[in-house]
Scaffold this motif. Structure first.
Motif, PDB file in Angstrom:
ATOM      1  N   ALA A 228       0.826  -1.203   0.000  1.00 41.12           N
ATOM      2  CA  ALA A 228       0.000   0.000   0.000  1.00 41.12           C
ATOM      3  C   ALA A 228       0.860   1.252   0.000  1.00 41.12           C
ATOM      4  CB  ALA A 228      -0.938  -0.002   1.202  1.00 41.12           C
ATOM      5  N   THR A 229       2.139   1.123  -0.364  1.00 42.70           N
ATOM      6  CA  THR A 229       3.056   2.263  -0.442  1.00 42.70           C
ATOM      7  C   THR A 229       3.134   2.731  -1.890  1.00 42.70           C
ATOM      8  OG1 THR A 229       4.357   1.394   1.399  1.00 42.70           O
ATOM      9  CG2 THR A 229       5.386   3.080   0.016  1.00 42.70           C
ATOM     10  N   LEU A 230       2.871   4.004  -2.124  1.00 41.91           N
ATOM     11  CA  LEU A 230       2.850   4.538  -3.479  1.00 41.91           C
ATOM     12  C   LEU A 230       4.235   4.453  -4.126  1.00 41.91           C
ATOM     13  CD1 LEU A 230       0.605   7.682  -2.893  1.00 41.91           C
ATOM     14  CD2 LEU A 230       0.030   5.719  -4.325  1.00 41.91           C
ATOM     15  N   ALA A 274       0.916 -10.470   7.538  1.00 42.20           N
ATOM     16  CA  ALA A 274       0.915  -9.869   8.874  1.00 42.20           C
ATOM     17  C   ALA A 274       0.459  -8.416   8.808  1.00 42.20           C
ATOM     18  CB  ALA A 274       2.309  -9.968   9.487  1.00 42.20           C
ATOM     19  N   GLN A 275       0.861  -7.722   7.731  1.00 39.48           N
ATOM     20  CA  GLN A 275       0.474  -6.314   7.598  1.00 39.48           C
ATOM     21  C   GLN A 275      -0.965  -6.152   7.140  1.00 39.48           C
ATOM     22  OE1 GLN A 275       2.908  -4.128   4.849  1.00 39.48           O
ATOM     23  NE2 GLN A 275       2.019  -2.127   5.391  1.00 39.48           N
ATOM     24  N   PHE A 276      -1.387  -7.054   6.246  1.00 37.02           N
ATOM     25  CA  PHE A 276      -2.747  -6.982   5.706  1.00 37.02           C
ATOM     26  C   PHE A 276      -3.426  -8.336   5.918  1.00 37.02           C
ATOM     27  CE2 PHE A 276      -0.118  -4.217   2.929  1.00 37.02           C
ATOM     28  CZ  PHE A 276      -0.620  -2.993   3.352  1.00 37.02           C
ATOM     29  N   PRO A 277      -4.207  -8.485   6.972  1.00 40.83           N
ATOM     30  CA  PRO A 277      -4.837  -9.780   7.247  1.00 40.83           C
ATOM     31  C   PRO A 277      -5.942 -10.152   6.266  1.00 40.83           C
ATOM     32  CG  PRO A 277      -5.563  -8.126   8.830  1.00 40.83           C
ATOM     33  CD  PRO A 277      -4.458  -7.503   8.029  1.00 40.83           C
ATOM     34  N   SER A 278      -6.391  -9.226   5.422  1.00 38.76           N
ATOM     35  CA  SER A 278      -7.441  -9.540   4.458  1.00 38.76           C
ATOM     36  C   SER A 278      -7.310  -8.601   3.270  1.00 38.76           C
ATOM     37  CB  SER A 278      -8.831  -9.390   5.092  1.00 38.76           C
ATOM     38  OG  SER A 278      -9.081  -8.027   5.409  1.00 38.76           O
ATOM     39  N   ASN A 279      -7.988  -8.967   2.176  1.00 38.80           N
ATOM     40  CA  ASN A 279      -7.999  -8.095   1.000  1.00 38.80           C
ATOM     41  C   ASN A 279      -8.681  -6.761   1.301  1.00 38.80           C
ATOM     42  OD1 ASN A 279      -6.651  -9.926  -0.582  1.00 38.80           O
ATOM     43  ND2 ASN A 279      -8.507 -10.835  -1.440  1.00 38.80           N
ATOM     44  N   TRP A 280      -9.634  -6.778   2.216  1.00 44.16           N
ATOM     45  CA  TRP A 280     -10.264  -5.529   2.641  1.00 44.16           C
ATOM     46  C   TRP A 280      -9.222  -4.573   3.224  1.00 44.16           C
ATOM     47  CZ3 TRP A 280     -15.446  -7.698   4.795  1.00 44.16           C
ATOM     48  CH2 TRP A 280     -16.504  -7.211   4.028  1.00 44.16           C
ATOM     49  N   SER A 281      -8.355  -5.110   4.071  1.00 46.93           N
ATOM     50  CA  SER A 281      -7.323  -4.278   4.683  1.00 46.93           C
ATOM     51  C   SER A 281      -6.411  -3.671   3.626  1.00 46.93           C
ATOM     52  CB  SER A 281      -6.508  -5.107   5.680  1.00 46.93           C
ATOM     53  OG  SER A 281      -7.332  -5.620   6.707  1.00 46.93           O
ATOM     54  N   ALA A 285      -6.143   0.298   2.807  1.00 44.48           N
ATOM     55  CA  ALA A 285      -4.858   0.977   2.962  1.00 44.48           C
ATOM     56  C   ALA A 285      -4.474   1.699   1.671  1.00 44.48           C
ATOM     57  CB  ALA A 285      -3.782  -0.028   3.362  1.00 44.48           C
ATOM     58  N   ARG A 286      -4.739   1.094   0.533  1.00 41.34           N
ATOM     59  CA  ARG A 286      -4.407   1.739  -0.735  1.00 41.34           C
ATOM     60  C   ARG A 286      -5.289   2.966  -0.976  1.00 41.34           C
ATOM     61  NH1 ARG A 286      -3.288  -3.389  -4.888  1.00 41.34           N
ATOM     62  NH2 ARG A 286      -1.142  -3.778  -4.166  1.00 41.34           N
ATOM     63  N   ALA A 287      -6.581   2.863  -0.684  1.00 39.54           N
ATOM     64  CA  ALA A 287      -7.467   4.016  -0.844  1.00 39.54           C
ATOM     65  C   ALA A 287      -7.046   5.162   0.063  1.00 39.54           C
ATOM     66  CB  ALA A 287      -8.914   3.600  -0.558  1.00 39.54           C
TER      67      ALA A 287
END
Length: 337
Positions: A228-230, A274-281, A285-287
């Protein structure tokens, strides 16, 4: 083969525009229904209050009517008693006169004459008390009639205020609907100008597309895979988009509540890191990263909205890498708050 793939992409890209157009229409209808429900709620509250007042007034009128009937019956009884006392008094006076005649002929009737006089005085006192009670009842009945007239006037005034309130509510709802329709039309015009400007800026790039009332950026344009880092190279694209938003924000009137909605989407493959437990997360984070970047470039934060759909709004239901790539995207849409 490449030409066939391009035509298939173009045919599939039409549907999100239709879906979002229908979603925008549905949001407007829901908003109108919400305004109508709120207006109906306040109207029902006003009518309920009026009904309570009317019920209380009707109950008071019924109580006063019962009391008035009781007082009338009591008055009739008192009048009957007074009439009886008058008749008794007349009989006593007649008997007194008779005894007076007898007294003229003899002294033996003097004692009986005194008894008759005392009885006559008692009857007169009782008649006076009955007359006093009748006068008091007449005053009470007159007071109750005045109170009943005042209650009827209050009831009529309350009904008139209720009619006026209903008329004002109906007029307010009509004016609100007209104002809402005008604001929606104004925002639609600015949205059209905004996406026309974006089409000029983005040109014919295949990884950044304008579809209907939104534009779609493939995630690979802005983010590395699973991050989620640009990317550093995403800066110029975001600069152009932010510039178009800032140019439009200076044209939109302050009373139109618009927002730029940024939605994150992923493909159907779970990330579970660990950083993103789901696709929702990951999509959230990207949005948020895009929203923060827009804010850092001068876009007012109060006009930015971050949303996350995860893998649940795919553009392509296939399981190929090409389909996964199409579903990993950032969508931006100018809409009302």
């Amino acid at each position: 083969m490449a030409s066939l793939r391009t035509r298939r992409d173009r045919s599939l890209n039409v549907w999100p525009g239709y879906v979002d157009a229908l979603a925008t229409l549905l949001l407007a209808v829901v908003f109108l229904l919400t305004i109508f429900v709120v207006g109906q709620f306040f109207l029902s509250q006003e009518i309920t209050g009026r009904d309570s007042v009317l019920t209380r007034l009707n109950r008071q009128i019924a109580d006063l009517t019962d009391l008035l009937a009781l007082e009338r019956s009591t008055r009739k009884a008192q009048e009957a008693t007074a009439s009886s006392l008058r008749n008794t008094l007349l009989g006593a006076e007649a008997e007194r006169d008779r005894f007076r005649l007898q007294a003229e002929s003899g002294q033996g009737a003097s004692a009986k004459q005194g008894d008759v006089d005392r009885q006559l005085a008692a009857e007169r006192a009782g008649s006076a008390r009955a007359a006093t009670q009748i006068d008091l009842l007449n005053e009470q009945i007159a007071a109750m009639r005045r109170q009943l007239a005042a209650l009827e006037d209050a009831l009529a005034a309350s009904e008139n205020r209720d009619k006026e309130s209903q008329a004002r509510i109906a007029d307010l709802g009509s004016r609100l609907n007209v104002a809402l329709a005008q604001k929606v039309q104004e925002l639609a015009r600015y949205r059209s100008d905004f996406f026309g400007r974006l089409r000029q800026i983005l040109g014919t790039r295949t990884d950044i597309r304008v579809v209907g009332d939104r534009f779609v950026l493939q995630s690979e344009v802005l983010f590395p895979a699973g991050s989620a880092t640009l990317k550093p190279e995403a800066g110029p694209e975001l600069d152009r988009i932010a510039g178009a938003i800032l140019e439009l924000s200076r044209q939109i009137p302050a009373d139109i509540p618009w927002v730029l909605r940024v939605d994150g989407h992923t493909d159907a493959r779970p990330i579970a890191s660990a950083q993103f437990p789901s696709n929702w997360s990951l999509s959230a984070a990207r949005a948020i990263a895009v929203v923060q970047a827009m804010a850092s470039k001068g876009v007012p934060p109060q006009h930015l909205l971050a949303g996350a759909f995860g893998e649940f709004q795919p553009l392509d239901s296939g399981t190929t890498e090409e389909a996964y790539g199409r579903n990993r995207r950032i969508e931006m849409k100018l809409t009302e708050r």
